[in-house]
Scaffold this motif. Structure first.
Motif, PDB file in Angstrom:
ATOM      1  N   GLN A  60       0.832  -1.217   0.000  1.00  0.00           N
ATOM      2  CA  GLN A  60       0.000   0.000   0.000  1.00  0.00           C
ATOM      3  C   GLN A  60       0.857   1.253   0.000  1.00  0.00           C
ATOM      4  O   GLN A  60       0.597   2.219  -0.732  1.00  0.00           O
ATOM      5  CB  GLN A  60      -0.918  -0.015   1.236  1.00  0.00           C
ATOM      6  N   LEU A  61       1.901   1.242   0.826  1.00  0.00           N
ATOM      7  CA  LEU A  61       2.753   2.426   0.946  1.00  0.00           C
ATOM      8  C   LEU A  61       3.436   2.773  -0.376  1.00  0.00           C
ATOM      9  O   LEU A  61       3.525   3.955  -0.744  1.00  0.00           O
ATOM     10  CB  LEU A  61       3.829   2.188   2.004  1.00  0.00           C
ATOM     11  N   GLN A  63       2.397   2.169  -3.410  1.00  0.00           N
ATOM     12  CA  GLN A  63       1.408   2.746  -4.327  1.00  0.00           C
ATOM     13  C   GLN A  63       1.052   4.176  -3.926  1.00  0.00           C
ATOM     14  O   GLN A  63       0.898   5.055  -4.785  1.00  0.00           O
ATOM     15  CB  GLN A  63       0.153   1.869  -4.370  1.00  0.00           C
ATOM     16  N   ASP A  64       0.932   4.419  -2.638  1.00  0.00           N
ATOM     17  CA  ASP A  64       0.535   5.759  -2.200  1.00  0.00           C
ATOM     18  C   ASP A  64       1.683   6.764  -2.333  1.00  0.00           C
ATOM     19  O   ASP A  64       1.452   7.948  -2.608  1.00  0.00           O
ATOM     20  CB  ASP A  64       0.004   5.703  -0.762  1.00  0.00           C
ATOM     21  N   HIS A  80       8.036  17.054   4.079  1.00  0.00           N
ATOM     22  CA  HIS A  80       8.306  17.317   5.492  1.00  0.00           C
ATOM     23  C   HIS A  80       8.776  18.749   5.699  1.00  0.00           C
ATOM     24  O   HIS A  80       8.314  19.442   6.617  1.00  0.00           O
ATOM     25  CB  HIS A  80       9.336  16.337   6.042  1.00  0.00           C
ATOM     26  N   LEU A  83       5.936  21.206   5.302  1.00  0.00           N
ATOM     27  CA  LEU A  83       5.010  21.185   6.440  1.00  0.00           C
ATOM     28  C   LEU A  83       5.622  21.896   7.650  1.00  0.00           C
ATOM     29  O   LEU A  83       4.906  22.531   8.427  1.00  0.00           O
ATOM     30  CB  LEU A  83       4.645  19.739   6.796  1.00  0.00           C
ATOM     31  N   ALA A  90       0.708  21.521   8.146  1.00  0.00           N
ATOM     32  CA  ALA A  90       1.310  20.431   8.924  1.00  0.00           C
ATOM     33  C   ALA A  90       0.258  19.700   9.744  1.00  0.00           C
ATOM     34  O   ALA A  90       0.290  18.479   9.897  1.00  0.00           O
ATOM     35  CB  ALA A  90       2.399  20.975   9.852  1.00  0.00           C
ATOM     36  N   PRO A  94      -1.545  15.670   6.396  1.00  0.00           N
ATOM     37  CA  PRO A  94      -1.429  14.209   6.523  1.00  0.00           C
ATOM     38  C   PRO A  94      -2.783  13.513   6.680  1.00  0.00           C
ATOM     39  O   PRO A  94      -2.970  12.411   6.175  1.00  0.00           O
ATOM     40  CB  PRO A  94      -0.546  14.033   7.766  1.00  0.00           C
ATOM     41  N   THR A  95      -3.682  14.157   7.393  1.00  0.00           N
ATOM     42  CA  THR A  95      -4.996  13.526   7.561  1.00  0.00           C
ATOM     43  C   THR A  95      -5.990  13.971   6.494  1.00  0.00           C
ATOM     44  O   THR A  95      -6.935  13.247   6.192  1.00  0.00           O
ATOM     45  CB  THR A  95      -5.602  13.903   8.928  1.00  0.00           C
ATOM     46  N   PHE A 100      -1.828  10.384   1.182  1.00  0.00           N
ATOM     47  CA  PHE A 100      -0.691  11.299   1.282  1.00  0.00           C
ATOM     48  C   PHE A 100       0.425  10.672   2.106  1.00  0.00           C
ATOM     49  O   PHE A 100       0.209  10.291   3.263  1.00  0.00           O
ATOM     50  CB  PHE A 100      -1.175  12.600   1.925  1.00  0.00           C
ATOM     51  N   VAL A 101       1.614  10.575   1.525  1.00  0.00           N
ATOM     52  CA  VAL A 101       2.774  10.041   2.254  1.00  0.00           C
ATOM     53  C   VAL A 101       3.891  11.086   2.221  1.00  0.00           C
ATOM     54  O   VAL A 101       4.548  11.274   1.196  1.00  0.00           O
ATOM     55  CB  VAL A 101       3.272   8.719   1.643  1.00  0.00           C
ATOM     56  N   PRO A 102       4.107  11.788   3.338  1.00  0.00           N
ATOM     57  CA  PRO A 102       5.052  12.902   3.331  1.00  0.00           C
ATOM     58  C   PRO A 102       6.453  12.528   3.776  1.00  0.00           C
ATOM     59  O   PRO A 102       7.111  13.310   4.451  1.00  0.00           O
ATOM     60  CB  PRO A 102       4.403  13.875   4.328  1.00  0.00           C
ATOM     61  N   PHE A 103       6.903  11.343   3.435  1.00  0.00           N
ATOM     62  CA  PHE A 103       8.312  11.002   3.677  1.00  0.00           C
ATOM     63  C   PHE A 103       8.864  10.301   2.440  1.00  0.00           C
ATOM     64  O   PHE A 103       8.128  10.017   1.489  1.00  0.00           O
ATOM     65  CB  PHE A 103       8.493  10.188   4.969  1.00  0.00           C
ATOM     66  N   HIS A 125      14.213   1.922   5.469  1.00  0.00           N
ATOM     67  CA  HIS A 125      14.008   3.307   5.885  1.00  0.00           C
ATOM     68  C   HIS A 125      13.740   4.149   4.635  1.00  0.00           C
ATOM     69  O   HIS A 125      14.196   3.824   3.545  1.00  0.00           O
ATOM     70  CB  HIS A 125      15.254   3.828   6.615  1.00  0.00           C
ATOM     71  N   TRP A 126      13.006   5.247   4.799  1.00  0.00           N
ATOM     72  CA  TRP A 126      12.633   6.031   3.619  1.00  0.00           C
ATOM     73  C   TRP A 126      13.830   6.589   2.878  1.00  0.00           C
ATOM     74  O   TRP A 126      13.744   6.849   1.668  1.00  0.00           O
ATOM     75  CB  TRP A 126      11.626   7.115   3.973  1.00  0.00           C
TER      76      TRP A 126
ATOM     77  N   PRO D  88      10.044  13.189   9.760  1.00  0.00           N
ATOM     78  CA  PRO D  88       9.148  12.947   8.612  1.00  0.00           C
ATOM     79  C   PRO D  88       8.226  11.750   8.848  1.00  0.00           C
ATOM     80  O   PRO D  88       7.039  11.784   8.542  1.00  0.00           O
ATOM     81  CB  PRO D  88      10.116  12.683   7.457  1.00  0.00           C
ATOM     82  N   LEU D  89       8.790  10.698   9.426  1.00  0.00           N
ATOM     83  CA  LEU D  89       7.994   9.504   9.700  1.00  0.00           C
ATOM     84  C   LEU D  89       6.937   9.813  10.769  1.00  0.00           C
ATOM     85  O   LEU D  89       5.793   9.346  10.683  1.00  0.00           O
ATOM     86  CB  LEU D  89       8.932   8.394  10.179  1.00  0.00           C
ATOM     87  N   THR D  91       5.455  12.531  11.261  1.00  0.00           N
ATOM     88  CA  THR D  91       4.364  13.293  10.638  1.00  0.00           C
ATOM     89  C   THR D  91       3.483  12.401   9.780  1.00  0.00           C
ATOM     90  O   THR D  91       2.259  12.529   9.774  1.00  0.00           O
ATOM     91  CB  THR D  91       4.948  14.406   9.735  1.00  0.00           C
ATOM     92  N   GLY D  92       4.122  11.504   9.046  1.00  0.00           N
ATOM     93  CA  GLY D  92       3.370  10.819   8.010  1.00  0.00           C
ATOM     94  C   GLY D  92       2.965   9.390   8.270  1.00  0.00           C
ATOM     95  O   GLY D  92       1.996   8.904   7.679  1.00  0.00           O
ATOM     96  N   THR D  95      -0.796   8.524   9.702  1.00  0.00           N
ATOM     97  CA  THR D  95      -1.891   8.732   8.748  1.00  0.00           C
ATOM     98  C   THR D  95      -1.631   8.056   7.411  1.00  0.00           C
ATOM     99  O   THR D  95      -2.568   7.737   6.691  1.00  0.00           O
ATOM    100  CB  THR D  95      -2.085  10.229   8.490  1.00  0.00           C
ATOM    101  N   GLY D  96      -0.365   7.851   7.067  1.00  0.00           N
ATOM    102  CA  GLY D  96      -0.049   7.372   5.727  1.00  0.00           C
ATOM    103  C   GLY D  96      -0.020   5.870   5.577  1.00  0.00           C
ATOM    104  O   GLY D  96      -0.075   5.350   4.465  1.00  0.00           O
ATOM    105  N   ASP D  98      -1.847   2.434   6.189  1.00  0.00           N
ATOM    106  CA  ASP D  98      -3.150   1.858   6.528  1.00  0.00           C
ATOM    107  C   ASP D  98      -3.048   0.931   7.733  1.00  0.00           C
ATOM    108  O   ASP D  98      -2.117   0.132   7.846  1.00  0.00           O
ATOM    109  CB  ASP D  98      -3.708   1.045   5.351  1.00  0.00           C
TER     110      ASP D  98
END
Lengths: 144, 144, 144, 144
Positions: A60-61, A63-64, A80, A83, A90, A94-95, A100-103, A125-126, D88-89, D91-92, D95-96, D98
């Motif tokens: 899921q992550l 794709q998003d 980030h 925000l 900020a 995110p909600t 929305f994936v902000p990392f 890790h991102w 960043p994590l 924050t996201g 909500t990001g 599922d």
């Protein structure tokens, strides 16, 4: 009639699969089990793979992240900083923004300066996800 | 301890991508723009591609056909006959079972008689989708 | 590079608003409070209006009719006949295809023989919805 | 053929029910009405019970805690510390991702160092939920 139709430049299915393949190779080289997704300019899923051992959440992550990057035309990892400088955003982005994936791990795919899709990677890790996404994105930049 | 853990035989990511590739080739040979999805034995998405020109709806349908086939271990196209013979099921299965697609295009992927995943194809009529799915499934049957 | 990018011909925002405007005029002339949606070639919402007095459900139905029509490139009203002739599809399509509306009120929007979007109307009976949708679609056909 | 199929070691249904039973006993001993969920290695629900008096929300939370733990292979309660160290994590992620629950009550279930599932408990404060989850997890660790 010219204003009736606009042409949306979008990554082809064949190119999306090349991007995917390059990202798979990078994930394997980094020994980082990952899910990798490529979406077209309209956000629709074009190509996807989940490597053995990737976290369940990664599908899921990935794709998003691809959707976040293609939709706004920005690396997901840049959000980030945005925000940080904008308290209302900020609190609410995110909600308030679906998918929305902000990392890091999501990159727009661009050709000749135009966004034609997005790639999303989720596995480690991102920061590492971002490098794998870059390897994917490079596959079509190199082709130009 | 032996009864604590069971081994779930599941298609590997590499094999899922081979199944996908074979189905893409069949769809291209048939000139049928299709979406193609491969899920593992647990129903999680493993590999996906949407060919240029496939209907927007095909992306969801392909994934749900693969899930329908892998979950029940039956071709999605067999369900119509079952439903014909069972009125309560005919009334309730299509609406009562999430992600249920009771027409052709979804096939279980089996190795040595055991279901290890599923493939779903959506592009043309379900009878043609079924043939493309078979071409995908043959890629791992041939490998055995 | 040519195979990296494909051009998706899609209705422009300006044209989508002309389609919407023409459909609003038709709904008002018919004294039929309606919701009207225009989506682009990729299924994304481009223009929308809900006239005072339209049923609450109409907003969703109009969007899904437009999506059904644009995604498959067919009038939503044609599906009933297709389903009559194909029992498995009749059983499974309405529940198995997300956002599927197999009755009138959804039309693809085409320019020079190519689908560039879709319009969906919901307000009265689907036969009347279809006429309002046709009035909308005519706005860009006339422009060509 | 070896690369066609991979074996996913997953908690058996019988073992999942033993884990559940041990967690029920712990919740009863603590007089803490709880919902308790056990998922397998692929995140699918294997066993579940909601004790009389548990909050309505507990059913969903227990399932999502189990999924969070099994999917990432980490106690859900460890995420708070991770998020503290990664803005960043922080924050996201909540909500990001599922079904993400970044507080206590979810534990991976491991056998011989390998994650084979997850348990999630929701009833009281997450610190107490964690203790009940540990009692559940101990049931299969003891069996080894």
């Amino acid at each position: 009639m010219t204003d009736v139709v606009r042409q949306i430049p979008s990554i082809s299915g064949a190119a999306a699969r090349r991007v995917l393949q390059a990202a798979i190779a990078a994930a394997e080289a980094a020994e980082q089990p990952s899910a990798i997704a490529v979406v077209d300019a309209s956000g629709n899923l074009s190509a996807f793979a989940r490597l053995d051992g990737a976290a369940l959440q990664a599908a899921q992550l990935a794709q998003d992240k691809a959707y976040t990057a293609a939709g706004f035309g920005l690396p997901s990892g840049q959000w980030h900083e945005f925000l940080q400088q904008d308290a209302p955003l900020a609190t609410g982005a995110p909600t308030g923004i679906d998918r929305f994936v902000p990392f890091g791990g999501g990159l727009p795919l661009s050709v000749a300066g135009q966004v034609v899709g997005g790639i999303g990677v989720s596995g480690g890790h991102w920061s590492g996800d971002d490098q794998i996404a870059q390897a994917g994105a490079a596959a079509i930049e190199a082709a130009q």
